[in-house]
Design a protein around this motif. Structure first.
Motif, PDB file in Angstrom:
ATOM      1  N   ILE A  72     -38.745 -19.674 -97.167  1.00 11.29           N
ATOM      2  CA  ILE A  72     -39.984 -19.994 -96.457  1.00 11.29           C
ATOM      3  C   ILE A  72     -39.784 -21.339 -95.764  1.00 11.29           C
ATOM      4  O   ILE A  72     -39.540 -22.348 -96.400  1.00 11.29           O
ATOM      5  N   LYS A  73     -39.902 -21.338 -94.467  1.00 13.59           N
ATOM      6  CA  LYS A  73     -39.630 -22.536 -93.657  1.00 13.59           C
ATOM      7  C   LYS A  73     -40.921 -23.146 -93.113  1.00 13.59           C
ATOM      8  O   LYS A  73     -41.948 -22.479 -93.031  1.00 13.59           O
ATOM      9  N   ASN A  74     -40.807 -24.391 -92.677  1.00  8.08           N
ATOM     10  CA  ASN A  74     -41.920 -25.125 -92.059  1.00  8.08           C
ATOM     11  C   ASN A  74     -43.186 -25.077 -92.912  1.00  8.08           C
ATOM     12  O   ASN A  74     -44.256 -24.672 -92.474  1.00  8.08           O
ATOM     13  N   VAL A  75     -43.032 -25.524 -94.143  1.00  4.92           N
ATOM     14  CA  VAL A  75     -44.111 -25.485 -95.124  1.00  4.92           C
ATOM     15  C   VAL A  75     -45.195 -26.503 -94.778  1.00  4.92           C
ATOM     16  O   VAL A  75     -44.910 -27.658 -94.495  1.00  4.92           O
ATOM     17  N   GLU A  76     -46.436 -26.043 -94.804  1.00  3.17           N
ATOM     18  CA  GLU A  76     -47.616 -26.893 -94.643  1.00  3.17           C
ATOM     19  C   GLU A  76     -48.461 -26.673 -95.899  1.00  3.17           C
ATOM     20  O   GLU A  76     -48.865 -25.553 -96.194  1.00  3.17           O
ATOM     21  N   VAL A  77     -48.715 -27.722 -96.640  1.00  4.41           N
ATOM     22  CA  VAL A  77     -49.449 -27.614 -97.906  1.00  4.41           C
ATOM     23  C   VAL A  77     -50.952 -27.558 -97.638  1.00  4.41           C
ATOM     24  O   VAL A  77     -51.485 -28.361 -96.872  1.00  4.41           O
ATOM     25  N   ILE A  78     -51.605 -26.602 -98.283  1.00  2.00           N
ATOM     26  CA  ILE A  78     -53.073 -26.530 -98.277  1.00  2.00           C
ATOM     27  C   ILE A  78     -53.598 -27.192 -99.548  1.00  2.00           C
ATOM     28  O   ILE A  78     -54.546 -27.953 -99.515  1.00  2.00           O
ATOM     29  N   GLY A  79     -52.958 -26.888-100.691  1.00  2.00           N
ATOM     30  CA  GLY A  79     -53.405 -27.486-101.941  1.00  2.00           C
ATOM     31  C   GLY A  79     -52.429 -27.229-103.074  1.00  2.00           C
ATOM     32  O   GLY A  79     -51.574 -26.347-102.981  1.00  2.00           O
ATOM     33  N   THR A 112     -56.595 -30.845-102.581  1.00  2.00           N
ATOM     34  CA  THR A 112     -56.643 -30.032-101.374  1.00  2.00           C
ATOM     35  C   THR A 112     -56.444 -30.952-100.185  1.00  2.00           C
ATOM     36  O   THR A 112     -56.973 -32.068-100.162  1.00  2.00           O
ATOM     37  N   VAL A 113     -55.695 -30.479 -99.198  1.00  2.00           N
ATOM     38  CA  VAL A 113     -55.464 -31.270 -97.998  1.00  2.00           C
ATOM     39  C   VAL A 113     -56.757 -31.345 -97.196  1.00  2.00           C
ATOM     40  O   VAL A 113     -57.461 -30.352 -97.013  1.00  2.00           O
ATOM     41  N   ASP A 114     -57.067 -32.542 -96.736  1.00  2.76           N
ATOM     42  CA  ASP A 114     -58.306 -32.819 -96.014  1.00  2.76           C
ATOM     43  C   ASP A 114     -58.204 -32.316 -94.571  1.00  2.76           C
ATOM     44  O   ASP A 114     -58.115 -33.104 -93.625  1.00  2.76           O
ATOM     45  N   ASN A 115     -58.186 -30.999 -94.439  1.00  4.79           N
ATOM     46  CA  ASN A 115     -58.073 -30.368 -93.128  1.00  4.79           C
ATOM     47  C   ASN A 115     -58.803 -29.029 -93.223  1.00  4.79           C
ATOM     48  O   ASN A 115     -58.314 -28.085 -93.840  1.00  4.79           O
ATOM     49  N   GLU A 116     -59.988 -28.964 -92.644  1.00  6.00           N
ATOM     50  CA  GLU A 116     -60.844 -27.791 -92.819  1.00  6.00           C
ATOM     51  C   GLU A 116     -60.226 -26.500 -92.297  1.00  6.00           C
ATOM     52  O   GLU A 116     -60.445 -25.436 -92.873  1.00  6.00           O
ATOM     53  N   SER A 117     -59.441 -26.566 -91.235  1.00  9.01           N
ATOM     54  CA  SER A 117     -58.826 -25.330 -90.735  1.00  9.01           C
ATOM     55  C   SER A 117     -57.794 -24.807 -91.731  1.00  9.01           C
ATOM     56  O   SER A 117     -57.662 -23.598 -91.918  1.00  9.01           O
ATOM     57  N   LYS A 118     -57.078 -25.720 -92.406  1.00 11.41           N
ATOM     58  CA  LYS A 118     -56.125 -25.293 -93.447  1.00 11.41           C
ATOM     59  C   LYS A 118     -56.867 -24.746 -94.667  1.00 11.41           C
ATOM     60  O   LYS A 118     -56.514 -23.692 -95.191  1.00 11.41           O
ATOM     61  N   ILE A 119     -57.885 -25.477 -95.116  1.00 11.74           N
ATOM     62  CA  ILE A 119     -58.637 -25.046 -96.300  1.00 11.74           C
ATOM     63  C   ILE A 119     -59.204 -23.652 -96.071  1.00 11.74           C
ATOM     64  O   ILE A 119     -59.163 -22.791 -96.947  1.00 11.74           O
ATOM     65  N   GLY A 120     -59.720 -23.413 -94.873  1.00  8.70           N
ATOM     66  CA  GLY A 120     -60.316 -22.120 -94.544  1.00  8.70           C
ATOM     67  C   GLY A 120     -59.339 -20.959 -94.609  1.00  8.70           C
ATOM     68  O   GLY A 120     -59.748 -19.811 -94.793  1.00  8.70           O
ATOM     69  N   GLU A 130     -66.147 -21.257-104.682  1.00  8.53           N
ATOM     70  CA  GLU A 130     -66.130 -20.542-105.951  1.00  8.53           C
ATOM     71  C   GLU A 130     -64.707 -20.477-106.491  1.00  8.53           C
ATOM     72  O   GLU A 130     -64.461 -19.887-107.524  1.00  8.53           O
ATOM     73  N   VAL A 131     -63.772 -21.098-105.778  1.00 12.33           N
ATOM     74  CA  VAL A 131     -62.353 -21.048-106.135  1.00 12.33           C
ATOM     75  C   VAL A 131     -61.839 -22.413-106.596  1.00 12.33           C
ATOM     76  O   VAL A 131     -61.114 -22.511-107.578  1.00 12.33           O
ATOM     77  N   ILE A 132     -62.206 -23.472-105.878  1.00 10.33           N
ATOM     78  CA  ILE A 132     -61.694 -24.822-106.135  1.00 10.33           C
ATOM     79  C   ILE A 132     -62.786 -25.670-106.787  1.00 10.33           C
ATOM     80  O   ILE A 132     -63.878 -25.819-106.231  1.00 10.33           O
ATOM     81  N   LYS A 133     -62.480 -26.217-107.942  1.00  6.19           N
ATOM     82  CA  LYS A 133     -63.435 -27.043-108.674  1.00  6.19           C
ATOM     83  C   LYS A 133     -63.807 -28.275-107.841  1.00  6.19           C
ATOM     84  O   LYS A 133     -62.952 -28.921-107.252  1.00  6.19           O
ATOM     85  N   SER A 134     -65.082 -28.561-107.781  1.00  7.26           N
ATOM     86  CA  SER A 134     -65.651 -29.743-107.103  1.00  7.26           C
ATOM     87  C   SER A 134     -65.503 -29.725-105.583  1.00  7.26           C
ATOM     88  O   SER A 134     -65.778 -30.730-104.937  1.00  7.26           O
TER      89      SER A 134
END
Length: 172
Positions: A72-79, A112-120, A130-134
């Protein structure tokens, strides 16, 4: 579950290995957006402040491994998260049903990375997750002060710091 090997070269060739309990990813274009989940049977706790001393390195090591995957290349972390499993003891919470308490106990605890498009990409209902605490947004559109957010730059620094600790351990 995914086992990852990272070959380290120097005066001695070594291989650093780890197994991530769950790695979720979505490829879009030339990037792979990832979420790392580690299962815990005890009381999970995560604190990134100790990583500078080489402590509490579990999730940072998984970030490092995921960043060095061959497939898996060009990894971008969401969380990156811990998930408490095997609840043997449930404590009564006033106003909540047993089912809701169990559901809350399974929520992901971590960063979680502070990027709403990634989080979404990972959690469509992140504004009241309902998935991520707080993970919750306030009425003004800002994130709750309890949400554990990191920037992409902080993730990069964490990965580099982890690599430094690994390299130092190999040298020693």
């Amino acid at each position: 579950e995914i086992k990852i090997y990272v070959n380290k070269s120097g005066s001695i060739k070594l291989t650093f290995t780890g197994t991530i309990d769950k790695l979720l990813y979505k490829e879009e274009g030339d990037k792979a957006y990832i979420v790392i989940i580690d299962y815990k049977t005890g009381n999970p706790d995560i604190n990134l402040k100790n990583t500078v001393y080489g402590l509490d390195m579990h999730l940072p090591v998984y970030l490092y491994l995921a960043n060095n995957m061959k497939d898996i290349k060009n990894v971008e972390v969401i969380g990156f998260y811990l998930q408490h499993v095997l609840d043997n003891e449930i404590r009564k919470v006033y106003g909540k049903t047993y089912s809701n308490i169990k559901k809350d106990n399974l929520k992901l605890l971590g960063y979680t990375v502070d990027n709403e498009s990634k989080i979404g990409l990972f959690d469509k209902n992140y504004s009241d997750s309902e998935v991520i605490k707080s993970m919750k947004k306030n009425n003004d559109g800002s994130f709750s002060s309890n949400a554990k957010l990191v920037t992409d730059k902080q993730v990069d620094v964490l990965i580099k710091l982890t690599e430094k600790h690994i390299d130092n351990a190999f040298k020693e």
